[in-house]
Design a protein around this motif. Structure first.
Motif, PDB file in Angstrom:
ATOM      1  N   ILE A 103      -0.539  -8.599  -0.740  1.00 24.92           N
ATOM      2  CA  ILE A 103      -1.312  -7.376  -0.493  1.00 24.92           C
ATOM      3  C   ILE A 103      -0.503  -6.143  -0.897  1.00 24.92           C
ATOM      4  O   ILE A 103      -1.014  -5.222  -1.542  1.00 24.92           O
ATOM      5  N   LEU A 104       0.788  -6.118  -0.526  1.00 26.55           N
ATOM      6  CA  LEU A 104       1.632  -4.964  -0.877  1.00 26.55           C
ATOM      7  C   LEU A 104       1.844  -4.891  -2.388  1.00 26.55           C
ATOM      8  O   LEU A 104       1.827  -3.801  -2.974  1.00 26.55           O
ATOM      9  N   ASP A 105       2.029  -6.056  -3.032  1.00 21.70           N
ATOM     10  CA  ASP A 105       2.234  -6.045  -4.482  1.00 21.70           C
ATOM     11  C   ASP A 105       1.010  -5.484  -5.205  1.00 21.70           C
ATOM     12  O   ASP A 105       1.145  -4.811  -6.219  1.00 21.70           O
ATOM     13  N   ALA A 126      -2.306  -3.587  18.499  1.00 21.25           N
ATOM     14  CA  ALA A 126      -3.539  -2.898  18.909  1.00 21.25           C
ATOM     15  C   ALA A 126      -3.614  -1.479  18.352  1.00 21.25           C
ATOM     16  O   ALA A 126      -4.588  -0.765  18.578  1.00 21.25           O
ATOM     17  N   GLY A 127      -2.598  -1.063  17.603  1.00 20.76           N
ATOM     18  CA  GLY A 127      -2.606   0.281  17.009  1.00 20.76           C
ATOM     19  C   GLY A 127      -3.708   0.456  15.967  1.00 20.76           C
ATOM     20  O   GLY A 127      -4.335  -0.513  15.541  1.00 20.76           O
ATOM     21  N   ASP A 128      -3.905   1.689  15.531  1.00 21.98           N
ATOM     22  CA  ASP A 128      -4.984   2.036  14.605  1.00 21.98           C
ATOM     23  C   ASP A 128      -4.745   1.440  13.211  1.00 21.98           C
ATOM     24  O   ASP A 128      -3.788   1.803  12.533  1.00 21.98           O
ATOM     25  N   PRO A 129      -5.632   0.518  12.754  1.00 15.80           N
ATOM     26  CA  PRO A 129      -5.415  -0.133  11.453  1.00 15.80           C
ATOM     27  C   PRO A 129      -5.377   0.857  10.281  1.00 15.80           C
ATOM     28  O   PRO A 129      -4.594   0.666   9.343  1.00 15.80           O
ATOM     29  N   ALA A 130      -6.194   1.901  10.334  1.00 13.12           N
ATOM     30  CA  ALA A 130      -6.224   2.857   9.214  1.00 13.12           C
ATOM     31  C   ALA A 130      -4.906   3.630   9.133  1.00 13.12           C
ATOM     32  O   ALA A 130      -4.311   3.785   8.059  1.00 13.12           O
ATOM     33  N   LEU A 131      -4.436   4.090  10.281  1.00 11.68           N
ATOM     34  CA  LEU A 131      -3.156   4.812  10.339  1.00 11.68           C
ATOM     35  C   LEU A 131      -2.036   3.948   9.781  1.00 11.68           C
ATOM     36  O   LEU A 131      -1.219   4.386   8.961  1.00 11.68           O
ATOM     37  N   TRP A 132      -1.977   2.683  10.223  1.00  8.32           N
ATOM     38  CA  TRP A 132      -0.875   1.794   9.820  1.00  8.32           C
ATOM     39  C   TRP A 132      -0.994   1.313   8.387  1.00  8.32           C
ATOM     40  O   TRP A 132       0.014   1.036   7.736  1.00  8.32           O
ATOM     41  N   THR A 133      -2.227   1.224   7.872  1.00  2.79           N
ATOM     42  CA  THR A 133      -2.385   0.914   6.451  1.00  2.79           C
ATOM     43  C   THR A 133      -1.722   2.015   5.629  1.00  2.79           C
ATOM     44  O   THR A 133      -0.968   1.744   4.680  1.00  2.79           O
ATOM     45  N   GLY A 134      -1.952   3.250   6.011  1.00  2.00           N
ATOM     46  CA  GLY A 134      -1.341   4.385   5.309  1.00  2.00           C
ATOM     47  C   GLY A 134       0.171   4.343   5.373  1.00  2.00           C
ATOM     48  O   GLY A 134       0.856   4.521   4.358  1.00  2.00           O
ATOM     49  N   ILE A 135       0.710   4.091   6.561  1.00  2.00           N
ATOM     50  CA  ILE A 135       2.169   4.059   6.740  1.00  2.00           C
ATOM     51  C   ILE A 135       2.794   2.950   5.901  1.00  2.00           C
ATOM     52  O   ILE A 135       3.765   3.162   5.168  1.00  2.00           O
ATOM     53  N   LEU A 136       2.239   1.728   6.007  1.00  2.00           N
ATOM     54  CA  LEU A 136       2.852   0.581   5.329  1.00  2.00           C
ATOM     55  C   LEU A 136       2.788   0.728   3.811  1.00  2.00           C
ATOM     56  O   LEU A 136       3.740   0.365   3.104  1.00  2.00           O
TER      57      LEU A 136
END
Lengths: 269, 269
Positions: free
Chosen positions: A245-247, B211-221
């Motif tokens: 996914i990251l790639d 349980a954190g916000d998936p949208a927020l963490w998608t952005g961070i990762l």
């Protein structure tokens, strides 16, 4: 457990066996038990219920000792254990207790922490904890009822399942989290331990159980290794999925992954 | 942050901008700010310090808006952010604020939880939390001193490092634990969600941040994906190491693995 029993059953005579005489002496001094000793012959006379609280590897030998001393206990004495693995342990203990006066039912209270020793003891440890009990075709109904009532008295939510189902579920809900905590602590800090100064509560909670006793957990993970292996394989494959996914910088797939995890986690109270 | 500022600086005039007018209205009603609005023109006049608390992806556009309204703020207004990723964010924001009246320093307080919204707010959130601040060659000394003092006032332990070092360390100490929590929740419950009933505190803590916000963490990762990728690779390789250990029933290697993890974890206070 002694603290919790004292609180729930103030009148009951509590006895504790400990391998080391010094450990037994401390239990006596602090009033955790009415009688504590490292000699089973002193502990067993008239006993009606035994709870084995040793590492899983040492339970079969302890059971064999109990059988050699069976003339001391109350007839039909019920035995349970608190081992984190059930299939191998229940088979070994049913075997050890077969044709003896003891009636055995396996248990696994999902309570405890990464800490060990008397200082970590908490009277409310079992309150609202799940306790999995694992009857088999060989389990007697009255013994099962006794063990059910015992854990309910300590405040547990009692769940009944086969030893095999226990090991499958617990590999995923307890043994895998332990492995994940260890893997995360190592992956986070092995190369650069100075990152520890930056740790927040996310790291602290995610890795808390990695501070547990390595010897105890080595025994648990090896005893349940087929199911633990399957759960580690599932986690390993999910990490590979994330690498892909990251790639691909796949925003949608990553959100979907995290949303699925959140939905499952939100379902746990 | 508004609650903590109100407690630490009772006399200071606090203003809050929120994207949605309803969110601003709630902040006003509950007295979180002296002035709250969704219109930057209302918030900015005379302001001396701005803290950007939006998802990392939206910070550059917000910075550009601040620059178009720079005539409103106090001269030399200091800006920081609370983004979980620093290299890309600091580069973008230094770029946005270059040749403006604003002086920017990146920050990342290691505080928060899996919860969101006003109900999750806690006045002591920043007490004893690490706050990483990330000056560069472009950072002015006085702005750096202001930002240091700001976080110290909120109770943080302030640590200074480059944006690159931040992203390397935080990928391991914060982003990886988030990923690990999600992976563990999925691996534990995806096939058999009924195992959730057996969960103990080990599972709860290890997976809490999932349980954190998936949208927020998608952005961070994705924003920190090179370093996150490296930390995921390290975790994936450790899972492979464990599979080999289990296949060989290698008691000593497993104990050694768990002991190394425990030693690293015990070093985190």
């Amino acid at each position: 457990m002694l603290m919790a029993l004292r609180a729930s059953l103030p009148g009951v005579h509590l006895r504790a066996w400990a391998r080391r005489p010094e450990a037994a002496a401390v239990l006596m001094e602090r009033g955790f038990a009415d009688l504590a000793s490292s000699r089973l012959e002193e502990i067993l006379p008239g006993v009606g219920l035994v709870v084995l609280c040793t590492p899983v590897e040492t339970m079969p030998a302890l059971a064999a000792e109990l059988v050699t001393l069976q003339s001391l206990v109350a007839p039909g004495c019920v035995v349970t254990d608190v081992g984190s693995v059930k299939t191998t342990v229940v088979t070994a203990l049913e075997d050890a207790f077969a044709r003896s006066t003891y009636r055995f039912v396996g248990s696994h209270p999902m309570a405890g922490s990464e800490r060990a020793g008397l200082e970590a003891a908490r009277v409310e440890l079992f309150q609202r904890a799940a306790c999995l009990i694992t009857p088999t075709l060989f389990t007697e109904d009255t013994a099962l009822a006794t063990i059910r009532a015992f854990w309910a008295l300590l405040g547990c939510r009692v769940l009944e399942m086969s030893p095999e189902e226990h090991d499958r579920k617990v590999a995923r809900i307890s043994h895998l989290p332990h492995v994940a905590a260890a893997v995360t602590a190592l992956a986070a800090l092995h190369e650069d331990p100075s990152a520890a100064a930056c740790a927040g509560n996310g790291f602290r909670d995610t890795t808390r159980v990695a501070a547990g006793d390595p010897a105890l957990w080595t025994g648990i993970l090896l005893e349940n290794r087929d199911e633990v292996r399957a759960s580690i394989l599932a986690a390993r494959d999910l990490y590979n999925e994330l690498l892909a996914i990251l790639d691909n910088v796949d925003d949608r797939a990553l959100r979907h992954f995290l949303q699925n995890a959140k939905t499952l986690r939100d379902g746990v109270v």
